[in-house]
Design a protein around this motif. Structure first.
Motif, PDB file in Angstrom:
ATOM      1  N   UNK A  68       0.832  -1.202   0.000  1.00  0.00           N
ATOM      2  CA  UNK A  68       0.000   0.000   0.000  1.00  0.00           C
ATOM      3  C   UNK A  68       0.868   1.254   0.000  1.00  0.00           C
ATOM      4  N   UNK A  69       0.292   2.412  -0.350  1.00  0.00           N
ATOM      5  CA  UNK A  69       1.067   3.658  -0.287  1.00  0.00           C
ATOM      6  C   UNK A  69       1.709   3.887   1.076  1.00  0.00           C
ATOM      7  N   UNK A  70       1.018   3.518   2.145  1.00  0.00           N
ATOM      8  CA  UNK A  70       1.601   3.679   3.484  1.00  0.00           C
ATOM      9  C   UNK A  70       2.859   2.823   3.642  1.00  0.00           C
ATOM     10  N   UNK A  71       2.864   1.636   3.011  1.00  0.00           N
ATOM     11  CA  UNK A  71       4.052   0.778   3.036  1.00  0.00           C
ATOM     12  C   UNK A  71       5.188   1.403   2.235  1.00  0.00           C
ATOM     13  N   UNK A  72       4.837   1.995   1.099  1.00  0.00           N
ATOM     14  CA  UNK A  72       5.839   2.674   0.270  1.00  0.00           C
ATOM     15  C   UNK A  72       6.476   3.808   1.062  1.00  0.00           C
ATOM     16  N   UNK A  73       5.620   4.599   1.709  1.00  0.00           N
ATOM     17  CA  UNK A  73       6.111   5.748   2.470  1.00  0.00           C
ATOM     18  C   UNK A  73       7.058   5.303   3.589  1.00  0.00           C
ATOM     19  N   UNK A  74       6.662   4.273   4.310  1.00  0.00           N
ATOM     20  CA  UNK A  74       7.498   3.778   5.411  1.00  0.00           C
ATOM     21  C   UNK A  74       8.798   3.175   4.886  1.00  0.00           C
ATOM     22  N   UNK A  75       8.694   2.381   3.824  1.00  0.00           N
ATOM     23  CA  UNK A  75       9.863   1.679   3.285  1.00  0.00           C
ATOM     24  C   UNK A  75      10.886   2.635   2.687  1.00  0.00           C
ATOM     25  N   UNK A  94      10.526   2.441  -7.381  1.00  0.00           N
ATOM     26  CA  UNK A  94       9.342   1.898  -6.721  1.00  0.00           C
ATOM     27  C   UNK A  94       8.405   1.296  -7.765  1.00  0.00           C
ATOM     28  N   UNK A  95       8.181  -0.016  -7.672  1.00  0.00           N
ATOM     29  CA  UNK A  95       7.345  -0.731  -8.637  1.00  0.00           C
ATOM     30  C   UNK A  95       5.974  -1.074  -8.055  1.00  0.00           C
ATOM     31  N   UNK A  96       5.706  -0.575  -6.848  1.00  0.00           N
ATOM     32  CA  UNK A  96       4.385  -0.710  -6.238  1.00  0.00           C
ATOM     33  C   UNK A  96       3.390   0.137  -7.019  1.00  0.00           C
ATOM     34  N   UNK A  97       2.140  -0.313  -7.129  1.00  0.00           N
ATOM     35  CA  UNK A  97       1.081   0.567  -7.616  1.00  0.00           C
ATOM     36  C   UNK A  97       0.698   1.471  -6.454  1.00  0.00           C
ATOM     37  N   UNK A  98       0.971   2.757  -6.610  1.00  0.00           N
ATOM     38  CA  UNK A  98       0.830   3.687  -5.504  1.00  0.00           C
ATOM     39  C   UNK A  98       0.277   5.021  -6.006  1.00  0.00           C
ATOM     40  N   UNK A  99       0.307   6.033  -5.144  1.00  0.00           N
ATOM     41  CA  UNK A  99      -0.279   7.336  -5.468  1.00  0.00           C
ATOM     42  C   UNK A  99       0.697   8.186  -6.289  1.00  0.00           C
ATOM     43  N   UNK A 100       0.226   8.793  -7.378  1.00  0.00           N
ATOM     44  CA  UNK A 100       1.104   9.665  -8.163  1.00  0.00           C
ATOM     45  C   UNK A 100       1.759  10.760  -7.327  1.00  0.00           C
ATOM     46  N   UNK A 101       1.004  11.358  -6.395  1.00  0.00           N
ATOM     47  CA  UNK A 101       1.568  12.438  -5.571  1.00  0.00           C
ATOM     48  C   UNK A 101       2.700  11.932  -4.688  1.00  0.00           C
TER      49      UNK A 101
END
Length: 292
Positions: A68-75, A94-101
């Motif tokens: 999730x975006x929260x995981x991306x942010x933390x990682x 980052x190859x996660x599907x996440x938020x453009x912003x």
């Protein structure tokens, strides 16, 4: 000569993607919240790291594909994350599907440290990951894309730089919006076939090769026909993706009623306890609504 790559997130998609890079002769430093899910990579020579920070310290190009975006942010942006421990000149992908912003924020904060960043979500599911046929849609600078392109080509067959940071994520939203509508057609078509007493695989043989043909009917439709609802892509992650797309649409003052409708069906799937199944389990929701 191989590169020193880092890989964070060795799940349904990431495990196969990293394996391709490893077998191509690259040195891999890996981390996953559940170490056992990285066991097959470690057995092939990948080096286990105890944190994203340790991955960042050892690798020159660090790939992330988390939930999730929260995981991306933390990682990536967390205190023990990739950016805080990456030296100038390193690259974060980052190859996660996440938020453009969020992709734009990562790029901005990375740039301030002399670190380069790409957002590079993928499409193709577990099959595409295993077969190295993923579509990889990238946002970022051309020079950084050129630096990483040879690695992308080991994992995918359709790789394109779509624009500045965030453009990869916007392209993935276009992909998910189209898949959302297509999946309703797939499950309604096959449920109709079932109720009419047809052989689902034979129906797919015909309609999958005509004007109604799609990746979803020819791949996920086969899984439905075989009663296979195991995840190539989790329902819970698809609900996350549709939420991002709907939020972006709202920001752009854009009405997407088809996406909103499909989102409700998938929320119903979550309510029925199907969040850990594959997206093809939407069939089970329609089935329960109509009686088997």
């Amino acid at each position: 000569m191989g590169r020193r790559i880092g890989w964070i997130g060795t799940g349904v998609m990431g495990g196969s993607m990293c394996m391709h890079l490893l077998k191509a002769g690259n040195e891999a430093f890996v981390y996953n919240r559940t170490k056992s899910k990285a066991g097959h990579l470690i057995a092939e020579g990948a080096v286990w790291c105890d944190s994203p920070a340790e991955v960042a310290k050892n690798a020159d190009i660090i790939f992330t594909i988390v939930g999730y975006p929260s995981d991306v942010e933390q990682t990536i942006l967390g205190e023990d994350g990739v950016l805080a421990n990456a030296k100038s000149g390193k690259i974060i992908v980052d190859m996660t599907t996440s938020e453009p912003a969020l992709a734009e924020r990562i790029s901005s904060e990375a740039s301030a440290k002399g670190v380069m960043a790409l957002d590079a979500p993928v499409s193709g599911g577990d099959l595409g990951a295993r077969n190295a046929t993923l579509a990889i849609m990238v946002g970022g600078e051309q020079s950084v894309f050129d630096e990483v392109k040879d690695l992308f080509e080991i994992m995918g067959s359709n790789i394109r730089l779509m624009g500045k940071s965030g453009a990869g994520q916007h392209t993935k939203m276009c992909n998910q919006i189209l898949i959302a509508g297509t999946m309703i057609g797939v499950v309604e078509s096959l449920l109709y076939s079932y109720k009419a007493g047809m052989d689902l695989n034979e129906v797919i043989d015909v309609i999958g090769s005509g004007a109604a043909g799609s990746w979803s009917i020819n791949n996920l439709g086969r899984r439905i026909a075989d009663g296979d609802f195991n995840p190539g892509f989790f329902i819970k992650h698809f609900v996350k993706d549709m939420g991002i797309a709907l939020d972006e649409a709202k920001r752009m003052k854009l009405s997407l009623p088809g996406l909103a409708l499909v989102n409700q069906f998938y929320i119903a799937a979550m309510a029925l306890g199907y969040e850990e199944l594959g997206t093809q389990a939407l069939y089970k929701v329609l089935e329960s609504m109509n009686g088997k």
